[in-house]
Design a protein around this motif. Structure first.
Motif, PDB file in Angstrom:
ATOM      1  N   ALA A 232      35.288  54.900  66.593  1.00  0.00           N
ATOM      2  CA  ALA A 232      34.259  54.517  67.563  1.00  0.00           C
ATOM      3  C   ALA A 232      33.767  55.740  68.333  1.00  0.00           C
ATOM      4  CB  ALA A 232      34.799  53.462  68.524  1.00  0.00           C
TER       5      ALA A 232
ATOM      6  N   LYS B 160      40.658  52.941  64.944  1.00  0.00           N
ATOM      7  CA  LYS B 160      39.353  52.357  65.285  1.00  0.00           C
ATOM      8  C   LYS B 160      38.748  53.049  66.495  1.00  0.00           C
ATOM      9  CE  LYS B 160      40.171  47.696  63.426  1.00  0.00           C
ATOM     10  NZ  LYS B 160      40.319  46.254  63.780  1.00  0.00           N
ATOM     11  N   LEU B 161      39.573  53.414  67.466  1.00  0.00           N
ATOM     12  CA  LEU B 161      39.077  54.115  68.643  1.00  0.00           C
ATOM     13  C   LEU B 161      38.523  55.483  68.255  1.00  0.00           C
ATOM     14  CD1 LEU B 161      38.703  54.638  71.670  1.00  0.00           C
ATOM     15  CD2 LEU B 161      41.116  55.322  71.773  1.00  0.00           C
TER      16      LEU B 161
ATOM     17  N   ALA C 172      37.071  49.570  72.442  1.00  0.00           N
ATOM     18  CA  ALA C 172      38.045  50.184  71.537  1.00  0.00           C
ATOM     19  C   ALA C 172      39.174  50.834  72.331  1.00  0.00           C
ATOM     20  CB  ALA C 172      37.354  51.211  70.645  1.00  0.00           C
TER      21      ALA C 172
END
Length: 237
Positions: free
Chosen positions: A122, A118-119, A151
């Motif tokens: 992002a 997810k980071l 994130a």
């Protein structure tokens, strides 16, 4: 066994008496500088006496030690089953705890991997949004906000939890924390290759020589062939 040296006598007295006997035995042996027809039978008797004396000393040693061994065996018989039972319980609990920690660690790593993904997503979207802002500020202003910082925090927290997942502390505080460890061990797939690798090891060589000598003894004088071994014949008493 000599009548004046036995289980009923003081151990120190026994030892001193045997030392005196050995001193006389050694003096007689040292006096024989050459074997001749005249003394060969005497020497043979001296050899026999020495072997008999060694057996007598060993028998006395065994008599002196046996009561202590019997007492030791009784103590071991009473306590060892308790120790083994305790060890078995501990091993069973450790297996259960290891299985729990392994499952917890796997789940924590899965969550950490997802947070890391997810980071990365992002950061990719934030970089793309920055490009859009340069090209179309109005479109960029109406686009969803990408919280890269959040994130980052989520990924960092998940990473810390993953690192701690395999560790469990003491509830009472009286024991050190324990954790899963990586254990490495050998599973032999080629015994010949393994033996060749360690052939320079002194213990392995001594074991191989011992096996060869055992086979030679078992042959009882019959012809025997052992790869890599020369059968040496000598006359001994």
């Amino acid at each position: 066994m000599r009548a004046d040296i036995g289980p009923g006598h003081n151990k120190a007295d026994d030892v001193e008496a045997y030392k005196e006997m050995l001193a006389r035995f050694k003096a007689d042996a040292d006096a024989i500088t050459e074997i001749t027809e005249a003394n060969a039978q005497f020497v043979r008797d001296h050899v026999g006496y020495g072997s008999k004396l060694a057996k007598e000393i060993d028998a006395t040693r065994d008599d002196k030690k046996r009561p202590h061994l019997e007492a030791g065996r009784q103590i071991d018989g009473a306590y060892k089953p308790l120790i083994e039972a305790c060890d078995d319980i501990v091993k069973a609990m450790k297996r259960k705890l290891a299985a729990f920690l392994d499952a917890r660690e796997r789940e924590a790593k899965r969550i950490a991997d997802e947070a890391r993904r997810k980071l990365e997503e992002a950061e990719r979207l934030a970089a793309k949004a920055a490009e859009v802002e340069e090209e179309d500020p109005f479109l960029a202003a109406t686009a969803p906000v990408i919280d890269v910082q959040a994130a980052h925090v989520e990924a960092k927290v998940a990473e810390g939890q993953a690192l701690a997942a395999s560790r469990v502390s003491s509830a009472a505080g009286g024991f050190a924390a324990t954790s899963l460890k990586t254990k490495r061990s050998a599973k032999v797939t080629d015994w010949s290759a393994l033996a060749a690798h360690y052939i320079g090891n002194g213990e392995l060589r001594a074991t191989l020589e011992k096996l060869a000598n055992a086979d030679i003894r078992h042959a009882k004088g019959a012809e025997i062939s052992i790869p890599g071994v020369e059968i040496v014949t000598e006359r001994v008493l």
